[in-house]
Each structure stands twice: as structure tokens, then as C-alpha cells.
Write a protein that holds these residues in place. Structure first.
Motif, PDB file in Angstrom:
ATOM      1  N   ASP A  49       0.851  -1.192   0.000  1.00 46.85           N
ATOM      2  CA  ASP A  49       0.000   0.000   0.000  1.00 46.85           C
ATOM      3  C   ASP A  49       0.883   1.238   0.000  1.00 46.85           C
ATOM      4  N   GLN A  50       0.968   1.871  -1.151  1.00 46.78           N
ATOM      5  CA  GLN A  50       1.837   3.039  -1.308  1.00 46.78           C
ATOM      6  C   GLN A  50       1.243   4.307  -0.704  1.00 46.78           C
ATOM      7  N   HIS A  81      -7.821  -9.585   4.091  1.00 40.92           N
ATOM      8  CA  HIS A  81      -7.084 -10.847   4.169  1.00 40.92           C
ATOM      9  C   HIS A  81      -7.889 -11.835   4.996  1.00 40.92           C
ATOM     10  N   MET A  82      -7.920 -13.068   4.520  1.00 38.02           N
ATOM     11  CA  MET A  82      -8.587 -14.155   5.233  1.00 38.02           C
ATOM     12  C   MET A  82      -7.507 -15.054   5.829  1.00 38.02           C
ATOM     13  N   LEU A  83      -7.633 -15.338   7.120  1.00 39.10           N
ATOM     14  CA  LEU A  83      -6.669 -16.207   7.790  1.00 39.10           C
ATOM     15  C   LEU A  83      -7.399 -17.381   8.431  1.00 39.10           C
ATOM     16  N   MET A 133       2.357 -13.186  13.330  1.00 41.84           N
ATOM     17  CA  MET A 133       3.290 -12.444  12.475  1.00 41.84           C
ATOM     18  C   MET A 133       3.664 -13.273  11.249  1.00 41.84           C
ATOM     19  N   ASP A 134       3.900 -14.561  11.456  1.00 40.01           N
ATOM     20  CA  ASP A 134       4.242 -15.446  10.339  1.00 40.01           C
ATOM     21  C   ASP A 134       3.091 -15.529   9.338  1.00 40.01           C
ATOM     22  N   ARG A 135       1.864 -15.626   9.842  1.00 44.38           N
ATOM     23  CA  ARG A 135       0.679 -15.724   8.975  1.00 44.38           C
ATOM     24  C   ARG A 135       0.425 -14.417   8.218  1.00 44.38           C
ATOM     25  N   LEU A 136       0.821 -13.298   8.813  1.00 48.01           N
ATOM     26  CA  LEU A 136       0.636 -11.996   8.170  1.00 48.01           C
ATOM     27  C   LEU A 136       1.805 -11.615   7.260  1.00 48.01           C
ATOM     28  N   GLY A 138       4.135 -10.875   4.428  1.00 45.89           N
ATOM     29  CA  GLY A 138       3.829 -10.640   3.022  1.00 45.89           C
ATOM     30  C   GLY A 138       2.448 -10.055   2.794  1.00 45.89           C
ATOM     31  N   LYS A 139       1.681  -9.897   3.870  1.00 43.32           N
ATOM     32  CA  LYS A 139       0.329  -9.343   3.765  1.00 43.32           C
ATOM     33  C   LYS A 139       0.221  -8.011   4.506  1.00 43.32           C
TER      34      LYS A 139
END
Length: 161
Positions: A49-50, A81-83, A133-136, A138-139
Motif C-alpha cells: 500500500d503506497q 485478508h482471510m486467515l 506475524m508469520d501468517r501476516l 507478506g500481507k
């Protein structure tokens, strides 16, 4: 991050969607405290997100998955995002068991026993935070303290279940 960019890479509001459901008053209080703490101090930036924030986060449960819907301050959508909650189940279950032991220990255990149980509780909380944090990765970029506060909300979501 510079001072200006860190002010933009943050949450200014967190909302639990009605899909999360209502809970007993003590759990609702814990939810409110967790949200307050999260909004009060956080680092949060959707990857790619720029335009930057600040951001609003709406947390929903959809088909037993955690939906994190991010919008800008004015409400313009940024990303959702869906986790899966599956990676958190064991940690949350263990965390609740240790918390129950902690609350029982407060009534009758020695200070050193209480401290040992509390160290275990903090360790599980840290493990859950790192998993988040691992699941997020790159997101959504979050720092460890923000991940801890978000993990607290995930735990609070499970309290009604």
C-alpha cells in the motif's frame, strides 16, 4: 520508519463485526480493553500500500476464518485478508489452560509458583504472536507488540466459543 511514516503506518480504529457475536459482560470488557490497547499503540501497514494510512481494521469471522478488512481513515477499502484459525487452535487452547492454572494458583500457590505459571502464559502468548506475524508475513507488516495485541483479540474471540 521515519516519524511521519510511522504515524501513517498505524491503526486508528478496530471494529469487531457482528459476525463475531456477543459474549458475556466480562468477555466484552476484555475485548474492549484489547481494542483500546491495540489502537493506543501499534505499527500496522498492508504490504504494497503506497498511499499509506492511518488505517481502520474490521475483524470478522467468515466460515470459521478470520477476515481482516483494512480501510483508510475515510473508509476507502485497502485490502481484506482471510486467515485460517487452525494454526492458532492449539496455542489458544494451551493458553487458556495455563490461564486457568494461573487463576487457580493466585488463590493458593506460592509467589514463585505463580511466577512460573505466568512465565508459561507469557511464553504461549509470545508463540501465538509469532504465529500471527508469520501468517501476516507478506500481507500486513506489524511489529511484535502489535502482533501481541492482535493475538489477544484472537484469544478473546475464542472465549465465547
Amino acid at each position: 520508519m521515519g516519524e511521519r511514516s510511522s504515524a501513517k503506518a498505524r491503526l486508528i480504529d478496530v471494529e469487531l463485526d457482528e459476525t463475531v457475536g456477543r459474549a458475556p459482560p466480562d468477555v466484552e470488557h476484555e475485548r474492549a480493553v484489547a481494542i483500546f490497547d491495540l489502537v493506543e499503540e501499534n505499527t500496522f501497514h498492508p504490504v504494497g500500500d503506497q498511499a499509506g494510512g492511518p488505517y481502520r481494521l474490521k475483524i470478522s469471522l467468515i466460515d470459521s476464518r478470520l477476515a481482516l478488512s483494512v480501510t483508510r481513515e475515510g473508509g476507502d477499502p485497502v485490502v481484506t485478508h482471510m486467515l485460517s484459525l487452525t494454526p492458532f487452535r492449539r496455542i489458544v487452547k494451551d493458553y487458556f489452560l495455563v490461564c486457568e492454572s494461573y487463576y487457580q494458583a493466585i488463590r493458593s500457590a506460592t509467589p514463585s509458583q505463580i511466577e512460573a505459571i505466568d512465565m508459561g502464559r507469557r511464553g504461549l502468548h509470545n508463540e501465538g504472536s509469532q504465529t500471527l506475524m508469520d501468517r501476516l508475513n507478506g500481507k500486513i507488516e506489524v511489529d511484535f507488540n502489535t502482533a501481541r495485541r492482535l493475538f489477544t483479540l484472537i484469544c478473546v474471540l475464542h472465549w465465547r466459543r
